[in-house]
Design a protein around this motif. Structure first.
Motif, PDB file in Angstrom:
ATOM      1  N   LEU A 430     -45.985  -1.349  19.576  1.00 49.23           N
ATOM      2  CA  LEU A 430     -45.168  -2.704  19.308  1.00 49.23           C
ATOM      3  C   LEU A 430     -45.831  -3.816  18.832  1.00 49.23           C
ATOM      4  CD1 LEU A 430     -42.358  -2.568  22.023  1.00 49.23           C
ATOM      5  CD2 LEU A 430     -42.388  -1.588  19.587  1.00 49.23           C
ATOM      6  N   ALA A 431     -45.362  -4.727  18.029  1.00 47.13           N
ATOM      7  CA  ALA A 431     -46.205  -5.798  17.475  1.00 47.13           C
ATOM      8  C   ALA A 431     -45.710  -7.292  17.739  1.00 47.13           C
ATOM      9  CB  ALA A 431     -46.311  -5.651  15.806  1.00 47.13           C
ATOM     10  N   ASN A 432     -44.327  -7.416  17.802  1.00 45.06           N
ATOM     11  CA  ASN A 432     -43.747  -8.843  18.081  1.00 45.06           C
ATOM     12  C   ASN A 432     -42.408  -8.374  17.931  1.00 45.06           C
ATOM     13  OD1 ASN A 432     -43.628 -11.620  18.540  1.00 45.06           O
ATOM     14  ND2 ASN A 432     -45.484 -11.791  17.102  1.00 45.06           N
ATOM     15  N   VAL A 433     -41.714  -9.757  18.730  1.00 41.52           N
ATOM     16  CA  VAL A 433     -40.389  -9.651  18.901  1.00 41.52           C
ATOM     17  C   VAL A 433     -39.793 -11.073  18.328  1.00 41.52           C
ATOM     18  CG1 VAL A 433     -40.546 -10.766  21.286  1.00 41.52           C
ATOM     19  CG2 VAL A 433     -38.286  -9.539  20.454  1.00 41.52           C
ATOM     20  N   SER A 434     -38.396 -11.269  17.927  1.00 40.49           N
ATOM     21  CA  SER A 434     -37.820 -12.144  17.408  1.00 40.49           C
ATOM     22  C   SER A 434     -36.457 -12.326  17.771  1.00 40.49           C
ATOM     23  CB  SER A 434     -38.057 -12.443  15.810  1.00 40.49           C
ATOM     24  OG  SER A 434     -37.277 -13.588  15.535  1.00 40.49           O
ATOM     25  N   CYS A 435     -36.058 -13.188  18.417  1.00 35.52           N
ATOM     26  CA  CYS A 435     -34.240 -13.288  18.758  1.00 35.52           C
ATOM     27  C   CYS A 435     -33.925 -14.747  18.080  1.00 35.52           C
ATOM     28  CB  CYS A 435     -34.511 -13.785  20.258  1.00 35.52           C
ATOM     29  SG  CYS A 435     -35.239 -12.220  21.357  1.00 35.52           S
ATOM     30  N   TRP A 436     -32.615 -14.441  17.773  1.00 32.45           N
ATOM     31  CA  TRP A 436     -31.916 -15.543  16.997  1.00 32.45           C
ATOM     32  C   TRP A 436     -30.545 -15.971  17.826  1.00 32.45           C
ATOM     33  CZ3 TRP A 436     -32.339 -10.648  15.301  1.00 32.45           C
ATOM     34  CH2 TRP A 436     -31.080  -9.721  15.380  1.00 32.45           C
ATOM     35  N   ALA A 437     -30.226 -15.433  18.912  1.00 28.64           N
ATOM     36  CA  ALA A 437     -29.053 -15.614  19.795  1.00 28.64           C
ATOM     37  C   ALA A 437     -29.176 -14.794  21.108  1.00 28.64           C
ATOM     38  CB  ALA A 437     -28.063 -15.304  19.095  1.00 28.64           C
ATOM     39  N   ALA A 438     -28.520 -15.388  22.118  1.00 29.47           N
ATOM     40  CA  ALA A 438     -28.594 -14.668  23.172  1.00 29.47           C
ATOM     41  C   ALA A 438     -28.137 -13.268  23.017  1.00 29.47           C
ATOM     42  CB  ALA A 438     -27.633 -15.393  24.230  1.00 29.47           C
ATOM     43  N   GLY A 439     -29.034 -12.222  23.470  1.00 29.71           N
ATOM     44  CA  GLY A 439     -28.843 -10.816  23.413  1.00 29.71           C
ATOM     45  C   GLY A 439     -28.901 -10.318  22.061  1.00 29.71           C
ATOM     46  N   GLN A 440     -29.302 -10.997  21.203  1.00 29.73           N
ATOM     47  CA  GLN A 440     -29.545 -10.602  19.535  1.00 29.73           C
ATOM     48  C   GLN A 440     -31.058 -10.623  19.254  1.00 29.73           C
ATOM     49  OE1 GLN A 440     -26.817  -9.281  17.768  1.00 29.73           O
ATOM     50  NE2 GLN A 440     -25.927  -9.446  19.841  1.00 29.73           N
ATOM     51  N   CYS A 441     -31.833  -9.672  19.240  1.00 35.16           N
ATOM     52  CA  CYS A 441     -33.268  -9.741  18.714  1.00 35.16           C
ATOM     53  C   CYS A 441     -33.601  -8.257  18.073  1.00 35.16           C
ATOM     54  CB  CYS A 441     -33.794  -9.498  20.278  1.00 35.16           C
ATOM     55  SG  CYS A 441     -33.787 -10.832  21.380  1.00 35.16           S
ATOM     56  N   GLU A 442     -34.616  -8.403  17.369  1.00 39.20           N
ATOM     57  CA  GLU A 442     -35.244  -7.447  16.731  1.00 39.20           C
ATOM     58  C   GLU A 442     -36.722  -7.153  17.306  1.00 39.20           C
ATOM     59  OE1 GLU A 442     -34.554  -5.267  14.026  1.00 39.20           O
ATOM     60  OE2 GLU A 442     -32.572  -5.815  14.281  1.00 39.20           O
ATOM     61  N   VAL A 443     -36.943  -6.019  17.689  1.00 41.92           N
ATOM     62  CA  VAL A 443     -38.647  -5.973  17.730  1.00 41.92           C
ATOM     63  C   VAL A 443     -39.202  -4.979  16.600  1.00 41.92           C
ATOM     64  CG1 VAL A 443     -37.944  -3.771  18.906  1.00 41.92           C
ATOM     65  CG2 VAL A 443     -40.289  -5.019  19.608  1.00 41.92           C
ATOM     66  N   ALA A 444     -40.477  -5.361  16.347  1.00 47.16           N
ATOM     67  CA  ALA A 444     -40.971  -4.622  15.289  1.00 47.16           C
ATOM     68  C   ALA A 444     -42.402  -3.833  15.744  1.00 47.16           C
ATOM     69  CB  ALA A 444     -41.548  -5.548  14.010  1.00 47.16           C
TER      70      ALA A 444
END
Length: 568
Positions: A430-444
């Motif tokens: 894994l490299a990083n994570v980004s969340c835009w709302a509670a319970g809504q994220c993407e991991v790359a």
């Protein structure tokens, strides 16, 4: 009287008979004395002619008129049974006979012994276009003579998919299928022979990077382009506009001065005698407006190490972490240290995420710390996960955060962390994570694979940031279908597989408020995008070790023991 009439009649009949015989020729003598061909030393020849043919036969002592397919030729008599002739040239192939004619009207008959045919000469190859064939599989035209009835063409023993020949026999065209550089034999096989020549195969130019990667719309910037097969450039263009002062330094380097161009991406194409560079993911030079970043005066931070993380959750509060786990706060004018309860002082990888002046999470090694507005307290991950190193923490509220390591993820829900199983397909580092709302994220993953967190479960839907052979370092997402990734090769790539920007250094920090409003800072370089249009690269007075956005067009930048404001 009767006797005289009988004599007169006999004389008249004899005279008529002799007259008929003279007019008709000697019937018995026509077959007996007519010339005839019994064999020839050559019964076919190229249309170029010039060959010597020995003709054997009968009754050749008479004066003869010799023709080859109707064309009169000279001859030389060797005996009553042998003559020689020289084959005349002819424009096209044909079939006919060699015939002999006498003054008395006798003519040799036609037949197998006297048959003669013209054919095309053996093929000849004279040149090839282009002179150096690109491994980019171009069309090749070979010039020559007598390229008729071609049966096969091979490059280095390999047949092209097809070939075509011109009606005038002067050229053959085929698509080259050889992808390895070097000199290879070209072989053309026709009905009348084989012709060969050598082909020189060379790779086309390719563009990997350029420095600087962007500049102002007015042009005039000297750009160093690196790649392969860049020696002897004949032309360099930026977005189709020719550059000036093009210099081929070596096979891997070209320098050129940029032309003026509108703001946005401009594809860089290098052309040499072989070919032009093909479009790639890394050949987009970025023209930016004249929007320089401004850096404020440095404020010294009392730190035992360099500033490693920055966050400003409130206009009156900023947090900083140095690489010795010292936590510092600022009221906008000065910095003071705040140590967490139980801090060990170990030097590990730190990450920091704040949502308000009373809530931050920070990770040091395998421990997580929480800020409540007054002090730091520890929040431990599950017992079985204590041996991992946390790479990133992302919070959207005081009750929702996500932390990741190289192979695991945890979800924070108001008080503690719980493991969240990742789909097998993204367990590639894994490299990083980004969340835009509670319970809504993407991991790359480092290779660009994406997984979405929804309803507490990680899923993959085939999403990917196409980075080629690059490696993801940073990530920003505004939804599960709209992400940007910063890479080790200095590219900013969208999940729509478009390279938006290129910097001369790895992009480990990508801070955005939307996919069209971003700040990147790495090494001593920084660039910003407003409305999707990126600025030219600006250079910071020192090495950037931490950065956080404080507004739509402002940020706080850390460098070793000091911080500066940045506006654009």
């Amino acid at each position: 009287m009767r006797a005289r009439l009988l004599v007169a009649w006999s004389v008249a009949a004899l005279t008529a008979a002799l007259t008929t015989a003279v007019l008709a020729g000697p019937a018995a003598g026509t077959t007996k004395h007519r010339p005839a061909v019994t064999s020839m030393s050559l019964r076919s020849a190229p249309t170029t002619g010039g060959q010597r043919v020995v003709v054997h036969g009968r009754n050749m002592s008479q004066h003869l008129r010799v023709t080859v397919l109707g064309r009169v030729v000279g001859y030389r008599r060797l005996s009553d049974h042998t003559i020689t002739v020289r084959v005349p040239s002819r424009s096209t192939p044909a079939h006919g006979w060699l015939r002999m004619h006498t003054a008395a009207g006798g003519t040799s008959s036609t037949g197998r012994a006297s048959s003669f045919a013209y054919h095309w000469p053996a093929p000849v190859l004279t040149s090839v276009s282009p002179k150096v064939v690109s491994t980019n599989l171009p069309m090749v035209t070979v010039q020559g003579r007598y390229l008729y009835d071609v049966r096969s063409v091979t490059e280095g023993g390999v047949h092209p998919y097809y070939f075509s020949q011109s009606n005038d026999g002067r050229s053959i065209t085929f698509p080259s299928i050889v992808s390895a550089a070097g000199r290879i034999p070209l072989r053309v096989s026709a009905a009348q022979g084989v012709a060969t020549m050598s082909l020189t195969i060379a790779p086309p130019p390719s563009v990997d990077r350029f420095n600087p990667a962007d500049g102002l719309t007015t042009g005039g910037v000297t750009v160093t382009i690196t790649g392969n097969a860049l020696d002897h450039p004949t032309r360099v263009t930026f977005g189709g506009v020719p550059a000036t002062h093009v210099v081929g330094v070596d096979s891997h380097t070209v320098t050129a001065v940029t032309p003026a161009h509108a703001a946005g991406q401009a594809q860089v194409v290098v052309t040499n005698a072989v070919d032009s560079s093909a479009p790639s993911r890394y050949d987009a030079y970025r023209y930016g407006p004249s929007r320089p970043q401004t850096f404020g005066a440095a404020t010294t931070v009392d730190s035992t190490g360099w500033i490693d993380q920055l966050a400003c959750p409130d206009p009156g509060l900023c947090m900083a972490i140095d690489n010795h786990d010292r936590y510092l706060t600022s009221d906008g004018h000065s910095w003071s240290p705040v140590s967490p309860d139980g801090a060990t002082g170990s030097a590990g990888y730190q990450t920091l995420s704040c949502t308000s002046a009373t809530f931050c999470l920070s990770a040091t090694e395998n421990l997580v710390w929480r800020w409540n507005g007054l002090s730091w307290t520890s929040v431990e991950p599950p017992v079985d996960d204590r041996v991992v190193t946390i790479l990133a923490v992302q919070c959207t509220s005081t009750t929702f955060c996500v932390a990741i390591s190289r192979s695991k993820a945890w979800v924070y829900n108001g008080g503690s962390f719980a493991s969240a199983a990742l789909p097998f397909g993204v367990l590639r580092g894994l490299a990083n994570v980004s969340c835009w709302a509670a319970g809504q994220c993407e991991v790359a993953a480092t290779d660009g694979g994406l997984a979405t967190l929804s309803d507490g479960v990680w899923r993959t839907d085939g999403g990917v940031v196409d980075i080629g052979n690059d490696q993801v370092l940073s990530l920003y997402c505004s939804s599960h279908i709209d992400c940007l990734a910063g890479t080790a090769r200095g590219s900013i790539v969208s999940s729509r597989t478009q390279i938006l920007h290129v910097l001369p250094l790895p992009i480990s920090r990508l801070l955005c408020t939307s996919t069209s409003s971003c700040l990147v800072a790495t090494g001593n370089a920084a660039a910003t995008s407003v409305g999707g249009v990126w600025s030219a690269v600006q250079y910071y007075p020192g090495d950037i070790t931490a950065v956080t956005r404080t507004g739509e067009s402002s940020a706080l930048v850390g460098s070793m023991h000091d911080v500066r404001t940045m506006t654009w």
